[in-house]
Write a protein that holds these residues in place. Sequence first.
Motif, PDB file in Angstrom:
ATOM      1  N   TYR A  71      35.245  38.241  37.828  1.00 30.91           N
ATOM      2  CA  TYR A  71      33.786  38.367  37.953  1.00 30.91           C
ATOM      3  C   TYR A  71      33.317  37.999  39.360  1.00 30.91           C
ATOM      4  O   TYR A  71      32.508  38.724  39.972  1.00 30.91           O
ATOM      5  CB  TYR A  71      33.095  37.472  36.918  1.00 30.91           C
ATOM      6  CG  TYR A  71      31.595  37.440  37.059  1.00 30.91           C
ATOM      7  CD1 TYR A  71      30.813  38.502  36.619  1.00 30.91           C
ATOM      8  CD2 TYR A  71      30.957  36.349  37.660  1.00 30.91           C
ATOM      9  CE1 TYR A  71      29.431  38.476  36.757  1.00 30.91           C
ATOM     10  CE2 TYR A  71      29.581  36.311  37.801  1.00 30.91           C
ATOM     11  CZ  TYR A  71      28.823  37.381  37.354  1.00 30.91           C
ATOM     12  OH  TYR A  71      27.463  37.363  37.503  1.00 30.91           O
ATOM     13  N   GLN A 116      34.986  38.109  42.098  1.00 30.16           N
ATOM     14  CA  GLN A 116      35.536  39.009  43.114  1.00 30.16           C
ATOM     15  C   GLN A 116      35.190  40.478  42.851  1.00 30.16           C
ATOM     16  O   GLN A 116      35.771  41.366  43.481  1.00 30.16           O
ATOM     17  CB  GLN A 116      37.060  38.859  43.154  1.00 30.16           C
ATOM     18  CG  GLN A 116      37.551  37.506  43.638  1.00 30.16           C
ATOM     19  CD  GLN A 116      37.210  37.263  45.096  1.00 30.16           C
ATOM     20  OE1 GLN A 116      36.475  36.336  45.416  1.00 30.16           O
ATOM     21  NE2 GLN A 116      37.711  38.097  45.997  1.00 30.16           N
ATOM     22  N   ARG A 117      34.272  40.719  41.947  1.00 28.87           N
ATOM     23  CA  ARG A 117      33.999  42.109  41.517  1.00 28.87           C
ATOM     24  C   ARG A 117      33.548  43.014  42.653  1.00 28.87           C
ATOM     25  O   ARG A 117      33.748  44.234  42.592  1.00 28.87           O
ATOM     26  CB  ARG A 117      32.958  42.106  40.397  1.00 28.87           C
ATOM     27  CG  ARG A 117      31.579  41.592  40.798  1.00 28.87           C
ATOM     28  CD  ARG A 117      30.692  41.389  39.575  1.00 28.87           C
ATOM     29  NE  ARG A 117      29.339  40.983  39.923  1.00 28.87           N
ATOM     30  CZ  ARG A 117      28.987  39.750  40.243  1.00 28.87           C
ATOM     31  NH1 ARG A 117      29.922  38.805  40.285  1.00 28.87           N
ATOM     32  NH2 ARG A 117      27.729  39.451  40.538  1.00 28.87           N
ATOM     33  N   HIS A 118      32.970  42.461  43.699  1.00 27.30           N
ATOM     34  CA  HIS A 118      32.496  43.280  44.813  1.00 27.30           C
ATOM     35  C   HIS A 118      33.519  43.376  45.945  1.00 27.30           C
ATOM     36  O   HIS A 118      33.332  44.170  46.872  1.00 27.30           O
ATOM     37  CB  HIS A 118      31.184  42.713  45.365  1.00 27.30           C
ATOM     38  CG  HIS A 118      30.074  42.686  44.353  1.00 27.30           C
ATOM     39  ND1 HIS A 118      29.680  43.807  43.642  1.00 27.30           N
ATOM     40  CD2 HIS A 118      29.294  41.649  43.924  1.00 27.30           C
ATOM     41  CE1 HIS A 118      28.686  43.479  42.829  1.00 27.30           C
ATOM     42  NE2 HIS A 118      28.430  42.181  42.979  1.00 27.30           N
ATOM     43  N   SER A 119      34.564  42.575  45.881  1.00 22.97           N
ATOM     44  CA  SER A 119      35.593  42.606  46.930  1.00 22.97           C
ATOM     45  C   SER A 119      36.979  42.448  46.304  1.00 22.97           C
ATOM     46  O   SER A 119      37.775  41.616  46.723  1.00 22.97           O
ATOM     47  CB  SER A 119      35.342  41.501  47.958  1.00 22.97           C
ATOM     48  OG  SER A 119      35.264  40.240  47.322  1.00 22.97           O
TER      49      SER A 119
END
Length: 378
Positions: free
Chosen positions: A135, A137-140
């Motif tokens: 959750y 790290q969802r954007h990276s």
Amino acid sequence: MLKSYQMFVWILGLLLLCWAVFGSRLFAFMDNLDSRRVERLDGLRFLLAFCVVMHHYVYSYYYLHGQPWTPAVFVHNLLNLRMGVFGVTLFFMLSGYLFAQTSPVSWPHFYLKRFLRIAPIFYLSSCCCVLLALYLQRHSLVSRNMLLNLYYWFDAGITGVKPPLFGMQDARLINAGVTWTLFWEWAFYFSLPLLCFVRQKTGLLPLAMSVIFIAVYCGAPFNQQKAYFIACFAVGALARIVPETIQLPKKLCDSAIVLLLVLIFCITTGRYHIHFLPLFALLFILIALGGDIFGLLRLKAFVRLGDASYSIYLLHGIGWFCLNKVIAVHNLVLNRTQYTLVSTAVIFVLLVICTLTYQYIEKPFMALGRRKSPWLKE
């Protein structure tokens, strides 16, 4: 964050609340009627787990407020620094005590029981860490070595390795990195066949004393910490046979335990240093001789929570991580009193959850381990 004297008062208050809440009829489902149990050791388990919880409370607070995960953050909370070493040291001694005289009919069945005791809550803790890391790290998201990294997170603690998750370098700190001790527990279990063989030839006392001698005088000059851990298991084994030859009045044991606790929390450095091992060893031996700190270790609430100590140990870091992460992400500004009150609520919710994970996860798997496996020869 509370200062040392304030922290001490708060910790005492938390223990009093635990005594009042978890000693009530509401938690009677935790009662264990097994006549073979030693209640003071169950109460000890809870206090040791509680010490580790409060140790990581300070770590987590400062880490998620921009400071490194190092002992330097305890400059104003030396009590909490020492609580971590105290908890781990006596946990290792307790393991040595419990398995010192083990002689299983079937070693495969012994290891199956150990796996079913350790793995279920370990996997629950790891799943929580993996989902939280995913959750966050969802954007990276980083998928490199993802399967290999996940493997180490579900090895039941045997390797002691906890690599990054999805690019989150400090993922191991989600649960406060507590699984490193399982590496040593497994090392102890894997050494038991050899130790049992030697014990049958020499007896437990010579074996325990020999291991302590080798650890202190041969191992410590090269690696202080590893020698310390090995010696802790041997001290636990030594404590198992001391009551066979020495008996002391309970009041004397309790008085000496209180004195040793004062010394340990006043003069030790909060590091795993072999020089302080005699203090911890004498403390544990006095408990093995029947000391219960004037009945403290036999309190019903502490005995009940002692059963849930493994869940408390593996899950508390996740509670502290979530608390501080929510505060940081939402830029909440809490004064010292507000933060302490919120932390109090979090720890009690955590303890309730742990009583349930013990009842519905740990206990059924332990019962499964006690059954005779049709595919294992006895």
